[in-house]
Design an enzyme around this catalytic site. Structure first.
Site, PDB file in Angstrom:
ATOM      1  N   SER A   1       0.825  -1.197   0.000  1.00  0.00           N
ATOM      2  CA  SER A   1       0.000   0.000   0.000  1.00  0.00           C
ATOM      3  C   SER A   1       0.868   1.259   0.000  1.00  0.00           C
ATOM      4  CB  SER A   1      -0.945  -0.044   1.210  1.00  0.00           C
ATOM      5  OG  SER A   1      -1.914   0.973   1.162  1.00  0.00           O
TER       6      SER A   1
ATOM      7  N   HIS B   1      -2.502  -1.468  -4.399  1.00  0.00           N
ATOM      8  CA  HIS B   1      -3.962  -1.513  -4.516  1.00  0.00           C
ATOM      9  C   HIS B   1      -4.495  -0.090  -4.624  1.00  0.00           C
ATOM     10  CE1 HIS B   1      -4.670  -1.291   0.170  1.00  0.00           C
ATOM     11  NE2 HIS B   1      -3.880  -0.340  -0.280  1.00  0.00           N
TER      12      HIS B   1
END
Length: 234
Positions: free
Chosen positions: A112, A135
């Site tokens: 992330s 993501h």
């Protein structure tokens, strides 16, 4: 919900995390809970980004510590599940603009927002058992229909900026990175190199040339082939 509202919500979440830390970890220092900087005035400085970015102290504290680094090289070690996307982008920008050469090592996970921090490095190496993950950005919105649509617009804009960061580092079409983010993609060390998100896999040492061993050369070849595949696919 406007951009300023989202920033204010992040600040409230960070303040809550600090209070929770004080309750559950007596004696813990929240001022540097997820990062540590050493050797700022030596030849090589070391920056550790461990734990969740931004939840127990603001990224601005780390950025100020980076400003104090006069070393020619920054060894950046990452083992983080991610954290606040704004803080990750702030650290990315600070490292990208620093005059020192930044050499990153992913020792556990760079997921992330932590993967964004890694992208700022001039050279990225990943330990053989480590992982990277990318993501789409997430957010929390409270309000009416317009507020929720505004939040969705902000998140879409963030996703576009983040995909551009991966593309700038690894090459290939921006849309391909947006698609990888959309499905939440995990990479082994070798897969990260193949995708262009990293330069080398840490683990294979050679006596001939520890700085340019067979693993590094193979990694470069794999990455070149992967980039060519992305271009053909696009």
């Amino acid at each position: 919900m406007s951009l300023s509202d989202l920033a204010a919500l992040a600040d409230r979440a960070r303040a809550l995390a600090v209070r929770n830390d004080a309750d559950t970890r007596p004696g813990a220092t929240s001022s540097r809970g997820w990062y540590r900087v050493t050797g700022q005035t030596e030849d090589r400085a070391r920056v550790y980004v461990y734990d969740t970015i931004g939840w127990d102290t603001a990224a601005s504290d780390l950025v100020r510590a980076l400003d104090d680094i006069t070393a020619g090289v920054i060894d950046l070690r990452i083992n983080s599940p991610g954290g606040l996307v704004w803080d990750g982008l702030d650290i990315y920008s600070a490292l990208k603009g620093h005059p020192a050469r930044v050499e990153a090592a992913v020792t556990g996970v760079a997921a992330s927002a932590a993967s964004l921090v890694a992208m700022a490095a001039d050279h990225i190496a990943v330990e053989q058992p480590a992982r990277m993950m990318i993501h789409r950005a997430s957010g929390l919105a409270i309000g009416n229909a317009r507020d929720l649509r505004d939040t969705a617009d902000v998140l879409d804009s963030l996703d576009a900026s983040i995909a551009q960061i991966y593309q700038s580092r690894a090459g290939g079409p921006v849309d391909a990175w947006a698609q990888a983010m959309d499905v939440t993609t995990w990479y082994t060390a070798a897969e990260a190199v193949a995708a262009g998100l990293a330069d080398a896999v840490i683990g294979n040492k050679t006596r001939a040339d520890p700085d340019q061993g067979p693993q590094d050369r193979n990694s470069q070849l794999i990455r070149a082939r992967a980039r060519a595949h992305l271009i053909r696919k696009g």
